[in-house]
Design an enzyme around this catalytic site. Structure first.
Site, PDB file in Angstrom:
ATOM      1  N   HIS A 133       0.870  -1.428   0.021  1.00 40.96           N
ATOM      2  CA  HIS A 133       0.114   0.050  -0.065  1.00 40.96           C
ATOM      3  C   HIS A 133       0.839   1.456   0.049  1.00 40.96           C
ATOM      4  O   HIS A 133       0.146   2.204  -0.246  1.00 40.96           O
ATOM      5  CB  HIS A 133      -0.908   0.295   1.249  1.00 40.96           C
ATOM      6  CG  HIS A 133      -2.025  -0.888   1.424  1.00 40.96           C
ATOM      7  ND1 HIS A 133      -3.063  -1.221   0.469  1.00 40.96           N
ATOM      8  CD2 HIS A 133      -2.296  -1.990   2.525  1.00 40.96           C
ATOM      9  CE1 HIS A 133      -3.702  -2.288   0.670  1.00 40.96           C
ATOM     10  NE2 HIS A 133      -3.270  -2.623   1.816  1.00 40.96           N
ATOM     11  N   TYR A 296      -2.741 -11.487   9.941  1.00 35.37           N
ATOM     12  CA  TYR A 296      -2.783 -10.885  11.596  1.00 35.37           C
ATOM     13  C   TYR A 296      -2.844 -12.019  12.397  1.00 35.37           C
ATOM     14  O   TYR A 296      -3.487 -11.516  13.348  1.00 35.37           O
ATOM     15  CB  TYR A 296      -3.749  -9.653  11.293  1.00 35.37           C
ATOM     16  CG  TYR A 296      -3.390  -8.600  10.413  1.00 35.37           C
ATOM     17  CD1 TYR A 296      -2.220  -7.932  10.530  1.00 35.37           C
ATOM     18  CD2 TYR A 296      -4.013  -8.556   9.109  1.00 35.37           C
ATOM     19  CE1 TYR A 296      -1.990  -6.739   9.318  1.00 35.37           C
ATOM     20  CE2 TYR A 296      -3.614  -7.898   7.906  1.00 35.37           C
ATOM     21  CZ  TYR A 296      -2.603  -7.200   8.269  1.00 35.37           C
ATOM     22  OH  TYR A 296      -2.032  -6.194   7.105  1.00 35.37           O
TER      23      TYR A 296
END
Ligand code: ZN
Length: 382
Positions: A133, A296
């Protein structure tokens, strides 16, 4: 063609980054490496210490102003007020932590090195990379330096035509942006539709870019293994046919896996690994760079990346975890209260129960739209 594989990482990652409350404040690369060692699945010559990226390398994509802001923040031990807004630093999304510049610059150096290793006839895994990103002048979505873009730029210096494949749950927006004017790079991202997921814009099928070198396949929430396999397999051959790459760069974020706390897909480890296997099989003369990415849930991630390494290094590993691997996973500080039954398998096997199911009409529709749109464009890399 079989190429030797290298695993690129650093002991530096044992010190967790991002601070206590952040989704990335979990063991990822170090845990993966420990599991690989527990399986006796790496030789000394297969491990490369990640170098820190040079300022010059970082400047292939990032502005001097931003690189300096990262360095000054590390030296000051905090993000100065003027940088917060300008560079999107020092907030919850992209928080300050010790070694603020060094850690992401090392992950980036590892990914550039991975590209060099592949140019040198190997297949390379840089699990600390995949920060897809990051933008030229700012951090974005937990990403400080866009190592996939820099790895691809290194391949471009050797005049390679590159296909970037991004299976992270989130749209690979920064990489798509980096190559919007390069007709020798195509990006293919398969992700959670941005109508309900980060980065909340772009990544639609119609976002093909000015050069039509961006391939985007956004999928609805709760995709199961059957749907994901159907979607990937339906479009993959066409993407390859149109782009004819010389090297593939895979961003292998694991947040598509079912237990991931930020992802909304329900993919099992074995479906993930099937896709990685397929990408490896189709890599031209084995030229494949694999980077990390999101993910995660530490146990889910490390079991999965162990499998990625096994595929890349042509090792057959038992599905069952040995005592050493179990012990390593048990030691991870992670709250397992929820869904106790499901999570118990994390300590028994490196493979999940499959998430087979019906293929919803909305998934079929996305695939149809993608194919009809891309068949008509059919431009490929020049
Ligand atoms: Zn992600």
């Amino acid at each position: 063609m079989t190429r030797p594989a290298v695993f690129i990482a650093s002991e530096k990652y044992r010190v967790h980054s991002y601070g206590e409350m952040h989704p990335l404040s979990i063991p990822r690369v170090s845990l993966t490496f420990d599991l690989i060692q527990a399986f006796n699945a790496i030789e000394e010559k297969e491990f490369l210490e990640s170098p820190q990226a040079s300022d010059e390398q970082l400047s292939w994509f990032h502005t001097q102003e931003y690189i300096q802001a990262m360095k000054v923040s590390e030296a000051e031990g905090k993000v100065l007020g003027e940088y917060r807004k300008r560079h999107n630093l020092g907030n919850f999304e992209n928080p300050y932590f010790p070694n603020f510049f060094q850690t992401p610059a090392t992950a980036t150096g590892g990914s550039v090195q991975a590209a060099e290793q592949v140019l040198d006839g190997k297949v390379a895994f840089s699990p600390a990379g995949g920060m897809h990103h990051a933008m030229p002048n700012k951090a974005h979505g937990f990403c400080f330096f866009n190592d996939p873009a820099l790895a691809i730029m290194r391949l471009r210096q050797a005049d390679k035509k590159v296909l970037y494949v991004d299976i992270d749950a989130h749209h690979g927006d920064g990489v798509e942006y980096a190559f919007r004017h390069d007709d020798k790079v195509a990006t293919f991202s398969i992700h959670m539709d941005t109508s309900y997921a980060y980065p909340f814009k772009g990544g639609e099928i119609s976002d093909t870019g000015e050069l039509n070198n961006a391939y985007n396949l956004p999928l609805p929430k709760a995709c199961n293994d059957t749907e994901y396999a159907f979607a990937f397999d339906s479009v993959w051959a066409e993407v390859l046919r149109q782009t004819c790459p010389e090297v593939i760069v895979l961003q292998a974020g694991t947040d598509i896996l079912m237990p991931d706390p930020l992802g909304k897909f329900k993919i099992s480890t074995q479906e993930f690994l099937r896709v990685v296997s397929e990408i490896k099989k189709k890599s031209p003369e084995g030229a494949l760079v694999v980077l990390g990415g999101g993910g995660y849930h530490p146990l889910s991630l490390a079991r999965c990346w162990l499998g990625v390494w096994a595929i890349l290094s042509d090792r057959e590993l038992s599905a069952e975890l040995n005592d050493k691997a179990r012990e390593i996973l048990r030691k991870v500080d992670w709250d397992m209260d929820e869904d106790e039954d499901y999570f118990q398998q994390f300590f028994k096997t490196r493979i999940d129960s499959p998430t087979d199911g019906p293929i919803r009409d909305e998934v079929k529709q996305v695939v149809d739209t993608f194919l009809s749109k891309r068949m008509n464009l059919n431009v490929g890399l020049s």
